[in-house]
Design a protein around this motif. Sequence first.
Motif, PDB file in Angstrom:
ATOM      1  N   GLU A  40       1.006  13.989  15.168  1.00 22.38           N
ATOM      2  CA  GLU A  40       0.695  13.074  16.264  1.00 22.38           C
ATOM      3  C   GLU A  40      -0.249  11.962  15.801  1.00 22.38           C
ATOM      4  O   GLU A  40      -0.153  10.832  16.251  1.00 22.38           O
ATOM      5  CB  GLU A  40       0.044  13.856  17.407  1.00 22.38           C
ATOM      6  N   ARG A  41      -1.130  12.274  14.865  1.00 19.89           N
ATOM      7  CA  ARG A  41      -2.140  11.323  14.407  1.00 19.89           C
ATOM      8  C   ARG A  41      -1.678  10.490  13.213  1.00 19.89           C
ATOM      9  O   ARG A  41      -2.417   9.650  12.717  1.00 19.89           O
ATOM     10  CB  ARG A  41      -3.403  12.086  14.036  1.00 19.89           C
ATOM     11  N   GLY A  42      -0.463  10.733  12.707  1.00 17.27           N
ATOM     12  CA  GLY A  42       0.051   9.971  11.567  1.00 17.27           C
ATOM     13  C   GLY A  42      -0.567  10.376  10.243  1.00 17.27           C
ATOM     14  O   GLY A  42      -0.618   9.575   9.314  1.00 17.27           O
TER      15      GLY A  42
ATOM     16  N   ASP B 124      -5.373  15.387  -6.456  1.00 16.73           N
ATOM     17  CA  ASP B 124      -5.541  13.953  -6.225  1.00 16.73           C
ATOM     18  C   ASP B 124      -4.228  13.176  -6.305  1.00 16.73           C
ATOM     19  O   ASP B 124      -3.983  12.293  -5.488  1.00 16.73           O
ATOM     20  CB  ASP B 124      -6.550  13.360  -7.218  1.00 16.73           C
ATOM     21  N   ASN B 125      -3.372  13.500  -7.287  1.00 18.83           N
ATOM     22  CA  ASN B 125      -2.122  12.754  -7.418  1.00 18.83           C
ATOM     23  C   ASN B 125      -1.214  12.974  -6.208  1.00 18.83           C
ATOM     24  O   ASN B 125      -0.574  12.035  -5.725  1.00 18.83           O
ATOM     25  CB  ASN B 125      -1.406  13.103  -8.722  1.00 18.83           C
ATOM     26  N   ILE B 126      -1.171  14.179  -5.703  1.00 18.13           N
ATOM     27  CA  ILE B 126      -0.342  14.458  -4.521  1.00 18.13           C
ATOM     28  C   ILE B 126      -0.935  13.780  -3.288  1.00 18.13           C
ATOM     29  O   ILE B 126      -0.207  13.228  -2.462  1.00 18.13           O
ATOM     30  CB  ILE B 126      -0.191  15.980  -4.301  1.00 18.13           C
ATOM     31  N   ARG B 127      -2.249  13.780  -3.170  1.00 15.21           N
ATOM     32  CA  ARG B 127      -2.907  13.072  -2.060  1.00 15.21           C
ATOM     33  C   ARG B 127      -2.515  11.589  -2.059  1.00 15.21           C
ATOM     34  O   ARG B 127      -2.180  11.027  -1.030  1.00 15.21           O
ATOM     35  CB  ARG B 127      -4.427  13.163  -2.177  1.00 15.21           C
ATOM     36  N   GLN B 128      -2.589  10.967  -3.233  1.00 18.22           N
ATOM     37  CA  GLN B 128      -2.279   9.544  -3.330  1.00 18.22           C
ATOM     38  C   GLN B 128      -0.827   9.258  -2.969  1.00 18.22           C
ATOM     39  O   GLN B 128      -0.535   8.307  -2.241  1.00 18.22           O
ATOM     40  CB  GLN B 128      -2.577   9.034  -4.733  1.00 18.22           C
ATOM     41  N   ILE B 129       0.067  10.079  -3.468  1.00 18.05           N
ATOM     42  CA  ILE B 129       1.489   9.857  -3.217  1.00 18.05           C
ATOM     43  C   ILE B 129       1.845  10.103  -1.753  1.00 18.05           C
ATOM     44  O   ILE B 129       2.707   9.437  -1.192  1.00 18.05           O
ATOM     45  CB  ILE B 129       2.347  10.742  -4.148  1.00 18.05           C
ATOM     46  N   SER B 130       1.144  11.043  -1.102  1.00 19.47           N
ATOM     47  CA  SER B 130       1.551  11.444   0.249  1.00 19.47           C
ATOM     48  C   SER B 130       0.717  10.857   1.382  1.00 19.47           C
ATOM     49  O   SER B 130       0.995  11.128   2.540  1.00 19.47           O
ATOM     50  CB  SER B 130       1.543  12.968   0.355  1.00 19.47           C
ATOM     51  N   GLN B 131      -0.281  10.039   1.088  1.00 15.75           N
ATOM     52  CA  GLN B 131      -1.105   9.476   2.159  1.00 15.75           C
ATOM     53  C   GLN B 131      -0.322   8.516   3.052  1.00 15.75           C
ATOM     54  O   GLN B 131      -0.587   8.407   4.228  1.00 15.75           O
ATOM     55  CB  GLN B 131      -2.329   8.761   1.591  1.00 15.75           C
ATOM     56  N   ASN B 132       0.599   7.795   2.495  1.00 12.64           N
ATOM     57  CA  ASN B 132       1.431   6.886   3.283  1.00 12.64           C
ATOM     58  C   ASN B 132       2.836   6.929   2.700  1.00 12.64           C
ATOM     59  O   ASN B 132       3.090   7.680   1.772  1.00 12.64           O
ATOM     60  CB  ASN B 132       0.847   5.467   3.286  1.00 12.64           C
TER      61      ASN B 132
END
Length: 176
Positions: free
Chosen positions: A89-91, A157-165
């Motif tokens: 819901e929060r994107g 960190d790499n997964i965070r960066q790829i999946s943030q948007n």
Amino acid sequence: LMAIDDVSVVITDPKGEIHEKTKRMMYKKGYKIAHLNLYNPQKSIRYNLLQSCSSIEEVRKLSESILGDDEWGKLSQTLLQAFLFRAYERGESLSDVVDALAVSPTDLYELELDYFTDTNDQAKLAFKQFAKTAGGEAFVSSVFATIQSRMKVFEFDNIRQISQNANFDIGYLREH
């Protein structure tokens, strides 16, 4: 790969060697290339797995895929779904869910106040279903541990960066 023409292709290339050797030639042939690069997120497509869900049912299926169908996975489903519905819901991304789980209280009353009073009906319902089955703080802690261990990859960190948007839509593969 260099000999193909006018056919759709999906390639698994963990080291990126095939991509480096063939990308220019494939572009010249008219291929559209989407490169998921786990080693160098700056050169990767972005893909938010949670936000790619097109319905609450798909979010529910994502939860089942993450947790599996063993006993603890099944016991943890409703709590993870509550957090996923809230994040959807929060994107937000799955990394945001991991962060929320890491700092959330294990006391059910506090958890509801902090996370599920001002959220969508699906998240509230899933949390209430979880609360009905939660026997005590030790059970709740075990459920948290189960969820966090199965979502550990979303802490990197790499997964965070790829999946943030997202700048890639999985439907793109079907269309092209």
